[in-house]
Design an enzyme around this catalytic site. Structure first.
Site, short mmCIF file in Angstrom:
data_model
loop_
_atom_site.label_atom_id
_atom_site.label_comp_id
_atom_site.label_asym_id
_atom_site.label_seq_id
_atom_site.Cartn_x
_atom_site.Cartn_y
_atom_site.Cartn_z
CG ASP A 142 -1.80 -1.21 1.32
OD1 ASP A 142 -2.11 -1.79 0.27
OD2 ASP A 142 -2.16 -1.60 2.45
NE ARG A 186 -4.12 -0.59 5.02
CZ ARG A 186 -3.72 -0.35 6.25
NH1 ARG A 186 -4.35 -0.91 7.27
NH2 ARG A 186 -2.69 0.42 6.49
O1 F6P Z 1 -2.38 -4.03 3.32
C1 F6P Z 1 -2.19 -4.87 2.22
C2 F6P Z 1 -3.51 -5.30 1.66
O2 F6P Z 1 -3.27 -6.12 0.52
C3 F6P Z 1 -4.47 -4.17 1.31
O3 F6P Z 1 -4.13 -3.51 0.11
C4 F6P Z 1 -5.79 -4.88 1.29
O4 F6P Z 1 -6.83 -3.99 1.58
C5 F6P Z 1 -5.63 -5.89 2.41
O5 F6P Z 1 -4.24 -6.08 2.59
C6 F6P Z 1 -6.26 -7.23 2.11
O6 F6P Z 1 -6.12 -8.04 3.23
P1 F6P Z 1 -6.45 -9.61 3.24
O7 F6P Z 1 -5.29 -10.32 2.60
O8 F6P Z 1 -6.56 -9.93 4.68
O9 F6P Z 1 -7.71 -9.79 2.47
#
Ligand code: F6P
Length: 363
Positions: A142, A186
């Site tokens: 991010d 995010r």
């Molecule tokens: O923070 C990294 C990230 O890939 C974000 O861009 C995304 O919103 C989130 O993690 C997704 O998380 P998870 O892998 O728990 O779905």
């Protein structure tokens, strides 16, 4: 002067290309040069709570530089200050940080290197408040951590997103369609902004610039008027319609970052389809952005971060996060680094450059 002899390392939060390169950098700096013992705790902070670790030496890190993911495993659910447990059929959260600290003490560790994003580093900062010696390494696709110009992993995600924009162009042109690409990030629009800029996206929607759906429609119509029969829209998962709020896919209570964003691409396509003649298609790039081999840039940055963290540990420079400022690797106070997210400045030269080449932000 005393110097650290035994350290722990863990990778926390969502995985990201370059984690293995950092681990390798830490181990090579600390073991080869200073003959330190390095214990790698498995699956993020869960490894501390379960005392689950592997000994990291030259053999363990051999060949891992180009590999995505993390040989240590990771987790964004295991906050030792907030461990979910069922009590009388109810979900409660228990502070088990003392157990995590005992694990470090039992192994006689001088300190802990935490490779993580804002959630994992905030926990590291809390552990520091309880007397644990920590060093942070800024990880996240991010690119939203304060105190560093760039986080490792971002460049790889950006390359993946840019390739997607390039590939969507062909179908967009052939079928005269509007192609919507939803990317991660995010609450920050770095991936959307820069992949839109790198791939020539026509409309880029980011959380930092709330968009008006009418402006997006105007931009598509204006392109049609100018003879452009397709449009590419890159939308950040956290993009916000003016006066509205981000689209939330899921809330994961046990997570260090409970709100899972997602769905804005579908919402946008639905709005556009009702008001524009052209066909609209949506691609949600998802975890492809976190996967695969790190780019050369990320391998170099991750290696430099790992070596700097290893060196800082040897010299007992605890309480810091290694960071990139300009071209230099520096040590930033950890507390400062986790105190605020680094988001896109709507008035920055980067946004102005995008506007100058005709990118519409829907404002
Ligand atoms: O923070 C990294 C990230 O890939 C974000 O861009 C995304 O919103 C989130 O993690 C997704 O998380 P998870 O892998 O728990 O779905």
């Amino acid at each position: 002067m005393s110097r650290a002899k035994r350290i722990g390392v863990l990778t926390g939060g969502g995985d990201c290309p370059g984690l293995n390169a950092v681990i390798r950098g830490v181990v090579k700096a600390a073991v080869y040069k200073y003959d330190m013992d390095v214990l790698g705790f498995l699956d993020g902070y869960a490894g501390l709570l379960k005392d689950n670790f592997i000994r990291l030496d030259g053999d363990k890190v051999s060949g891992i530089l180009p590999r995505g993911g993390t040989i240590l495993g990771s987790s964004n659910r295991d906050n030792p200050f907030r461990v979910p447990e069922m009590e009388n059929g109810e979900l409660i959260f228990r502070d088990r940080s003392d157990e995590a600290i005992k694990t470090l003490e039992r192994h006689g560790l001088d300190g802990l290197i935490v490779i993580g994003g804002d959630g994992s580093l905030a926990i590291a900062s809390q552990l520091m408040g309880k007397g644990v010696m920590v060093i942070g390494v800024p990880k996240t696709i991010d690119n939203d951590l304060g105190s560093t110009d760039v986080t490792f992993g971002f460049d790889t995600a950006l390359v993946t997103a840019t390739e997607a924009v390039d590939k969507l162009h062909t179908t967009a042109e052939s079928h005269h369609r509007i192609m919507v690409l939803e990317v991660m990030g995010r609450y920050a629009g770095w991936i959307a902004l820069q992949s839109g800029l790198a791939g020539g996206g026509d409309i880029v929607l980011i959380p930092e610039i709330p968009f008006v759906i009418d402006r997006v429609i105007d931009a598509v119509r204006e392109r049609t008027y100018r003879g452009r029969t397709f449009s590419i829209i890159v939308v950040a998962e956290g993009a916000i319609p003016a006066g509205g709020s981000a689209v939330v896919k899921q809330v994961v209570k046990e997570s260090t970052d409970p709100v899972r964003l997602g769905g804005i691409g579908g919402w946008l396509a639905n709005e556009l389809e009702q008001r524009i003649e052209a066909e609209v298609r949506v691609t949600v790039l998802g975890h492809l952005q976190r996967g695969g081999s790190p780019t050369a840039f990320d391998r170099v940055l991750a290696t430099r971060f790992g070596v700097a963290a290893g060196e800082a540990a040897v010299k007992e420079g605890w309480g810091i996060m290694v960071a990139l400022r300009g071209t230099e690797i520096v040590n930033a106070p950890l507390g400062e680094a986790v105190s605020q997210l680094r988001r896109v400045d709507p008035n920055s030269e980067l946004v102005m450059a995008a506007r100058a080449v005709g990118t519409c932000f829907g404002d």
